[in-house]
Design an enzyme around this catalytic site. Structure first.
Site, PDB file in Angstrom:
ATOM      1  N   GLY A  13       0.691  -1.187   0.118  1.00 29.76           N
ATOM      2  CA  GLY A  13       0.100   0.110  -0.088  1.00 29.76           C
ATOM      3  C   GLY A  13       0.854   1.275  -0.044  1.00 29.76           C
ATOM      4  O   GLY A  13       0.673   2.064   0.755  1.00 29.76           O
ATOM      5  N   GLY A  14       1.912   1.271  -0.748  1.00 27.86           N
ATOM      6  CA  GLY A  14       2.644   2.483  -0.834  1.00 27.86           C
ATOM      7  C   GLY A  14       2.654   3.404  -1.754  1.00 27.86           C
ATOM      8  O   GLY A  14       3.449   4.031  -2.121  1.00 27.86           O
ATOM      9  N   TYR A 150     -14.415  -3.048  10.865  1.00 25.19           N
ATOM     10  CA  TYR A 150     -13.302  -2.704  10.642  1.00 25.19           C
ATOM     11  C   TYR A 150     -12.544  -2.741  11.936  1.00 25.19           C
ATOM     12  O   TYR A 150     -11.236  -3.189  12.001  1.00 25.19           O
ATOM     13  CB  TYR A 150     -13.272  -1.296  10.357  1.00 25.19           C
ATOM     14  CG  TYR A 150     -11.925  -0.487  10.078  1.00 25.19           C
ATOM     15  CD1 TYR A 150     -11.194  -0.668   8.934  1.00 25.19           C
ATOM     16  CD2 TYR A 150     -11.618   0.475  11.182  1.00 25.19           C
ATOM     17  CE1 TYR A 150      -9.953  -0.136   8.770  1.00 25.19           C
ATOM     18  CE2 TYR A 150     -10.352   1.088  11.046  1.00 25.19           C
ATOM     19  CZ  TYR A 150      -9.488   0.772   9.906  1.00 25.19           C
ATOM     20  OH  TYR A 150      -8.352   1.237   9.627  1.00 25.19           O
TER      21      TYR A 150
END
Length: 250
Positions: A13-14, A150
């Protein structure tokens, strides 16, 4: 300061937000970074911005076929990893009454299965003295309506910190977690809220934060890289909360 000279990081997730900021700072301090993202375009744009010391892999943390392909794709780029920052993910929110099985599976597949198997698959590439940092969340210390699924997924990730640390101690691999509060990222974009609803949510949240502002992605990056550095050589199985105190004194 060149704390990470000749070192390699894998940051999932960069392509934006906290992951991108961490890759950027890791490179600034002498290292090379491999980032993952869900689309070819976002990966390409991010790598161009990060420069020659960055490489990219298209990989979706919520798709197990992508996660199981990671190790071989990484080996084409580098034989070993010094920092694994498991950061990929986003939030979607629904009430207890409205949450359906798809909502539940989407979050648990991405945040729980994705985290577990990313670590499992990349572990052979982590050498002695390397570091794993998991991205958890301060929501695990709070009770927020509509965050039930979540929060449960992030609580599972939180539990991995200690168990992964116990399993990797003999290998000389430190495992810690970073627990962000409200940070300026595009995390709201996947929630399905309109721009007006997002702005309204932000305006209602800011007064609850002790510092009266959202955190910067760079502030998370500095915390992650502290955990990855030799300065944190005696920190293992810990969770570093970076939230301006919102979960404790807010």
């Amino acid at each position: 300061m060149q704390r990470f000279k000749n070192k390699n990081a894998l940051i999932t997730g960069g392509t934006n937000g906290m992951g991108f900021a961490t890759a950027q700072q890791f490179i600034t301090e002498g290292g090379s970074a491999i980032i993952t993202g869900r689309t070819e375009e976002t990966v390409r744009v991010a790598v161009e911005k990060l420069g020659a010391s960055a490489r990219g892999i298209v990989s979706n943390a919520g798709k197990m076929e992508d996660v199981f392909a990671l190790k071989e794709l990484i080996k084409k780029q580098t034989p070993s990893i010094d920092l694994l920052f498991v950061n990929a993910g986003y939030g979607k929110f629904a009430s207890l009454e409205d949450a359906d099985e798809f909502h539940f599976d989407e979050l648990f597949n991405m945040l729980v299965k994705g985290t577990f198997f990313t670590v499992q698959q990349t572990l052979p590439l982590l050498k002695e003295g390397s570091c794993i940092v998991l991205n958890t969340s301060v929501v695990t210390n709070m009770a927020i309506p509509n965050f039930t699924v979540y929060t449960a997924a992030k609580a599972a990730v939180q539990s991995f910190i200690k168990s992964f640390a116990a399993e990797n101690t003999a290998k000389g691999i430190r495992v810690n977690g970073i627990s962000p509060g409200y940070i300026k990222t595009n995390g709201f974009n996947n929630t399905g809220l309109s721009k007006d609803q997002i702005e309204g949510a932000i305006q209602s949240i800011v007064p609850t934060i002790p510092f009266k502002r959202f955190g910067e992605p760079s502030e998370i990056a500095h915390a992650v890289l502290f955990l990855a550095s030799s300065e944190a050589s005696y920190i293992h199985g810990a969770e570093l909360i970076v939230d301006a105190g919102v979960s404790t004194i807010g």
